[in-house]
Motif scaffolding. Structure first.
Motif, PDB file in Angstrom:
ATOM      1  N   ALA A 209      -4.267   2.536  -5.852  1.00 34.56           N
ATOM      2  CA  ALA A 209      -3.972   3.920  -6.226  1.00 34.56           C
ATOM      3  C   ALA A 209      -2.747   4.382  -5.423  1.00 34.56           C
ATOM      4  CB  ALA A 209      -5.174   4.796  -5.924  1.00 34.56           C
ATOM      5  N   PRO A 210      -2.029   5.413  -5.914  1.00 39.16           N
ATOM      6  CA  PRO A 210      -0.791   5.817  -5.248  1.00 39.16           C
ATOM      7  C   PRO A 210      -0.903   6.043  -3.729  1.00 39.16           C
ATOM      8  CG  PRO A 210      -0.994   6.954  -7.336  1.00 39.16           C
ATOM      9  CD  PRO A 210      -2.260   6.154  -7.168  1.00 39.16           C
TER      10      PRO A 210
ATOM     11  N   LYS B   3      -2.972   4.611  -1.709  1.00 33.59           N
ATOM     12  CA  LYS B   3      -3.136   3.297  -1.071  1.00 33.59           C
ATOM     13  C   LYS B   3      -1.807   2.553  -1.035  1.00 33.59           C
ATOM     14  CE  LYS B   3      -7.983   2.349  -2.132  1.00 33.59           C
ATOM     15  NZ  LYS B   3      -8.865   1.548  -2.998  1.00 33.59           N
ATOM     16  N   VAL B   4      -1.017   2.711  -2.106  1.00 36.19           N
ATOM     17  CA  VAL B   4       0.311   2.100  -2.126  1.00 36.19           C
ATOM     18  C   VAL B   4       1.120   2.627  -0.947  1.00 36.19           C
ATOM     19  CG1 VAL B   4       2.482   1.876  -3.392  1.00 36.19           C
ATOM     20  CG2 VAL B   4       0.307   1.793  -4.626  1.00 36.19           C
TER      21      VAL B   4
END
Lengths: 231, 220
Positions: A133-134, A136-137
């Motif tokens: 997910a963004p 986590k990125v």
């Protein structure tokens, strides 16, 4: 080198405390802002960018005065914080940290922003295809790759904070043991008869700290390049 | 397993594709600029169609009429890019483990060993991507995508950046992958010979349109 006196130690330790706290508190804001400026397009972006850089070009005495008006006891924000949260900035070391943080902010943000801009966005896309997910990125790819730039920004911000003078003395004055940093101690000493030797010692301490910070920042920048090339 | 019916305008270029794939390997064939990568990026969710639907394994991941657009990270796809895109700050082992960690899947040592053996990358696990050859990098990228346990594997010219010798080195791994890994694939290439060896079904693209669709014979 002749002995550093207890009064000089007080100024040195206070400077270190003020600069460390200013850097640590400014860092999360700096990372968020660097990311915003590097990765997002929004209305008013260039205005925000200009405001962040303002302390770099404004006379420090003006920045200090604006801080006094805003964060002083009678200021809009300062009054609220003092009445409701018991946080007081004026004539306290916390105020010195605030002034140093604001003055150091543009220098702190810049390397962070550059290192985020240098990251290949296709790596972030790859992370997304692997199920990240963004947010986590950001924490597993963007931030680790930008880490050397983040550290370089912290070092530069720290170096600026420890040498700050104009805004600090305007906002929180020059009280030994509370707001008298290395810079304001040197300023007082040069105006005192026979203060030259003490001033000289503090000048040497300043030069050593500043040089150390610049060398550290350079080293982190080189690490950043190596990291992006996967070595 | 994959149904695509989309339209997309990209500047002057317009892409229109309608096909349904059931084969193990759908080969997406066409010259560069035919719209292959855009199409794959839409299946991955990196690009949003202007109109239409995309269905992966029975799940509608795009439906512009219904306002559905499942973000890339929830599509459970694997994507192997032409340029590998390994994470430079992580070791090969950490790269391989990334998808499993991000999806919160339990470790599966048997599957891990199977993939590592299939791709012969056991000796590379402790290395950094910067120290790998192009072919090694591409094998690790394949492993990384497989270990995220995708329901569809997208390969966008995975051999495109390699010279002939390296291509011949990787091709057998891809054939093994097709026969043993049990994951349906979309394989993009402009090389008919490559697709003849790998694909079970062909979608031929020309200037943004599907010109033919069927068995590998359409390549002739």
């Amino acid at each position: 080198m002749p002995e550093i006196s207890p009064a000089e130690w007080t100024a040195i330790l206070l400077s270190l405390r003020v600069a460390i706290i200013a850097t640590l508190v400014a860092t999360p804001f700096g990372i968020a802002l660097a990311w915003l400026l590097a990765r997002r397009d929004f209305w008013g972006k260039s205005v925000l960018d200009a405001i962040v850089h303002l302390p770099l070009v404004l006379p420090p005495v003006v920045t200090g005065y604006l801080l006094l008006l805003t964060f002083g006891r009678k200021g809009l924000v300062g009054g609220f914080l003092a009445d409701h949260l018991g946080i007081v900035f004026s004539f306290r070391w916390t105020g010195a940290a605030l002034a140093c943080g604001v003055m150091a902010f543009p220098l702190l943000v810049r390397p962070m922003r550059l290192s985020i801009e240098a990251i290949d966005r296709r790596l972030e896309q790859a992370a997304e295809t692997l199920g990240a997910a963004p947010w986590k990125v950001f924490f597993t790819v963007t931030l680790p790759l930008a880490l050397p730039g983040v550290l370089a920004g912290m070092v530069l911000g720290f170096a600026k904070a420890i040498g700050e003078f104009g805004a600090t003395i305007t906002f929180v004055s020059n009280i030994p043991g509370e707001t008298q940093t290395i810079s304001s101690a040197i300023y007082s000493l040069i105006q005192t008869p026979d203060g030259d030797a003490a001033a000289g010692r503090l000048v040497i301490v300043s030069i050593v700290l500043a040089l150390g910070a610049l060398i550290a920042a350079e080293w982190f920048a080189r690490r950043a390049t190596a990291r992006l090339h996967g070595n | 397993m994959l149904r695509v019916d989309i339209e997309k305008k990209l500047g002057e270029f317009s892409l229109q594709a309608n096909f349904a794939g059931e084969g193990r390997v759908i080969g997406l064939f066409g010259a560069s600029g035919a719209g292959k990568s855009s199409l794959v990026n839409m299946i991955a969710g990196l690009l949003r169609p202007d109109r239409g639907t995309i269905v992966i394994d029975g799940e509608t991941v795009d439906d512009t009429a219904a306002g559905i657009h499942v973000p890339t990270y929830r599509r459970r796809i694997g994507y192997v890019f032409q340029d590998a895109r390994l994470f430079p700050h992580l070791s090969v082992a950490q790269n391989l483990d990334y998808g499993r960690r991000m999806n919160g899947l339990a470790p599966d040592p048997a599957q891990h060993t199977r993939v590592v053996d299939l791709l012969d990358i056991g000796a590379l696990l402790d290395r950094r991507p910067g120290k790998l050859s192009g072919g090694e990098r591409q094998r690790v990228a394949l492993g990384r995508a497989l270990l995220s346990r995708p329901r569809l594997l997208l390969l966008d010219e995975p051999l495109g950046a390699l010279d002939e010798a390296r291509k011949l080195e990787i091709l057998p791994y891809l054939v093994r992958l097709r026969d043993e890994a049990n994951v349906p694939m979309v394989y993009v290439s402009h090389d008919a010979a490559e697709l003849r060896q790998l694909a079970t079904q062909i979608v031929m693209l020309k200037q943004g349109r599907v010109t033919s669709f069927g068995g590998v014979k359409v390549l002739a």
